[in-house]
Design an enzyme around this catalytic site. Structure first.
Site, short mmCIF file in Angstrom:
data_model
loop_
_atom_site.label_atom_id
_atom_site.label_comp_id
_atom_site.label_asym_id
_atom_site.label_seq_id
_atom_site.Cartn_x
_atom_site.Cartn_y
_atom_site.Cartn_z
N LYS A 228 2.16 -21.21 -20.86
CA LYS A 228 2.82 -22.51 -20.68
C LYS A 228 3.26 -23.13 -22.00
CE LYS A 228 1.09 -24.01 -16.19
NZ LYS A 228 0.31 -25.01 -15.43
N ARG A 262 -5.70 -18.41 -13.41
CA ARG A 262 -4.42 -18.03 -12.80
C ARG A 262 -3.51 -17.56 -13.93
NH1 ARG A 262 0.62 -20.35 -11.95
NH2 ARG A 262 1.64 -19.75 -9.99
#
Length: 300
Positions: A228, A262
């Site tokens: 991210k 995740r």
């Protein structure tokens, strides 16, 4: 403190021995932020599903609507069409692997569970508070969000992700929402602090610095930080260069109580879980030895 929960998947209990788990990302989209996660054809879906399992992933998380900033808001029908292809293929290739569906739409959740037996619903909207544009998704009626009512009806574990910017607001929101879910009969709830959703770069790292406080809720914690912008905006580069930073944040998260990671890069995450687990096991063994030595001294 590490939360090693008990969850029920397909009527089978997963307990302390099964955690932490690695969830591999499979994006049935043309525009997810990390190009390496995008799959669209049946062959690509099959290849990615098999790779996740071969590298040690225990859950396949399938998404068909990109929630990246600036992502195209596809219709519910398009999301369902993409998911049907992906779910059919994953169920054929990996029938025993747990399947999570990443959606904020209650009817998409219903289709995924009723038609394909999806095992979890992964909702990034905190029950409908927000969507990719940080605005309400629908006008809610009644005392409970529509998604909460839907997962109660479906009887599957639910991943509740927070879009709140601070730990204090997050804990207040989670307390209320978990209570609502329990009132509806939802037993298996996983919380996700929602790194990158509704938070500045600084707020992401402030949350990471005190993430162990989320364990006060006594629920399994999912962490989704893989590649991210909170990583590459700090270190430079882009999503393609953020694997090392991702591994660092995964390690910190495991130390602070994460139960599920995740990820895009399954092999690296599984190795991280293994190494942190080995450190913990040896530390526990040493503490037990010291305890036994202390007891022996007391008995002399």
């Amino acid at each position: 403190m590490n939360v090693f929960p008990t969850l029920s998947f397909r009527g089978k209990l997963a307990d302390a021995a099964d955690f932490p788990l690695v969830m591999g990302i499979l994006n049935a989209t043309p525009d997810s932020f990390y190009i390496g996660s995008r799959v669209q054809t049946e062959a690509e879906v099959a290849r990615r599903a098999n790779q996740i399992v071969e590298e040690g992933g225990r859950i396949i998380d399938i998404g068909a609507f990109s929630t990246r900033p600036g992502g195209v808001q596809v219709s519910q029908e398009e999301e369902m069409e993409r998911l049907r292809l992906a779910l059919k293929t994953v169920r054929r290739e990996q029938p025993e692997t747990l399947v999570s569906v990443d959606t904020f739409r209650p009817e998409v959740a219903r289709m995924s569970v009723e038609e394909f037996g999806a095992d979890l619903i992964n909702d990034v909207s905190e029950g409908g508070i927000t969507g990719i544009a940080n605005v309400p998704l629908e006008e809610e009626t009644g005392d409970y969000p529509t998604m909460f009512r839907m997962v109660a009806r479906l009887g599957v574990p639910y991943i509740l992700m927070s879009v709140q910017p601070t730990l204090r607001k997050m804990l207040i929101g989670f307390a209320k929402e978990v209570q609502q879910l329990h009132e509806l009969g939802v037993k298996d709830i996983i919380i996700d602090p929602g790194y990158g959703f509704g938070k500045t770069l600084e707020q992401n790292y402030q949350l990471l610095s005190e993430a162990e406080k989320l364990t006060v809720l006594g629920l399994p914690i999912l962490v989704g930080v893989s590649r991210k912008s909170m990583i590459y905006k700090q270190t430079g580069g882009d999503a393609t260069t953020a694997l090392n930073g991702t591994t660092v944040v995964h390690t910190i998260s495991l130390m602070k109580g994460a139960s599920i990671l995740r990820v895009h890069d399954v092999k690296e995450a599984v190795e991280t879980v293994e190494l942190v687990g080995k450190m913990r096991a040896e530390g526990e063994k040493k503490r037990e030895e010291m305890h036994c030595e202390s007891k022996d001294k007391d008995n002399r």
